[in-house]
Design an enzyme around this catalytic site. Structure first.
Site, PDB file in Angstrom:
ATOM      1  CD  GLU A 122      11.591  15.914  -3.099  1.00 13.36           C
ATOM      2  OE1 GLU A 122      10.662  16.935  -3.280  1.00 13.36           O
ATOM      3  OE2 GLU A 122      11.341  15.302  -2.157  1.00 13.36           O
ATOM      4  CE1 TYR A 134      11.311  -7.558 -18.804  1.00 13.71           C
ATOM      5  CE2 TYR A 134      12.415  -6.521 -20.975  1.00 13.71           C
ATOM      6  CZ  TYR A 134      11.556  -7.476 -20.168  1.00 13.71           C
ATOM      7  OH  TYR A 134      11.100  -8.329 -21.025  1.00 13.71           O
ATOM      8  CD  GLU A 138       4.119  10.226   5.442  1.00 15.71           C
ATOM      9  OE1 GLU A 138       3.672  10.010   4.321  1.00 15.71           O
ATOM     10  OE2 GLU A 138       4.774  11.370   5.803  1.00 15.71           O
ATOM     11  CE  LYS A 149       4.084   9.281   0.825  1.00 12.27           C
ATOM     12  NZ  LYS A 149       4.611  10.239   1.819  1.00 12.27           N
TER      13      LYS A 149
END
Length: 119
Positions: free
Chosen positions: A74, A54, A22, A99
């Site tokens: 996290e 935005y 990854e 994800k």
């Protein structure tokens, strides 16, 4: 006040994950944001300078995630929340990081956090 500005499904390609493989590829994260903002002021002035931009938030979130290259969702969520509160003056937010594909048998996985005090 219950006003908010939201961004749903912001796609960001970045390095994310704990496994060696990854760390060598980019993966897509989808970011959903809801941020408390008093929309009465920009409504009255009709001036973008009074609004929570935005487009600028989306750009900054993308830049930060791509530079951060976190191992954990996290970590990414906490860093983004702190950045948005400090740089854009957001007092409360709900942030979801998705994800897709992380668990092949699930439609989606991710985390959701809320930070600050909702006005």
């Amino acid at each position: 006040m219950a006003d908010s500005v939201f961004i749903d499904g912001l796609a960001v390609e970045t390095v994310i994950g704990v496994y060696d493989w990854e760390r060598e590829i980019t993966q897509r994260l989808l970011v959903d944001l809801e941020m408390a903002w008093d929309n009465r002021v920009p409504a009255a002035s009709d001036d973008v300078a009074d609004a929570l931009d935005y487009a600028a938030v989306s750009e900054r979130v993308t830049q930060r995630l791509q530079a951060l290259k976190p191992e954990l969702l996290e970590t990414a969520a906490e860093v983004l929340a702190q950045m948005l509160m400090e740089e854009f003056g957001v007092r409360w937010l709900r942030l979801t990081l998705n994800k897709p594909g992380a668990v092949p048998s699930a439609r989606n996985v991710g985390i959701r956090i809320e930070r600050g005090e909702r006005p």
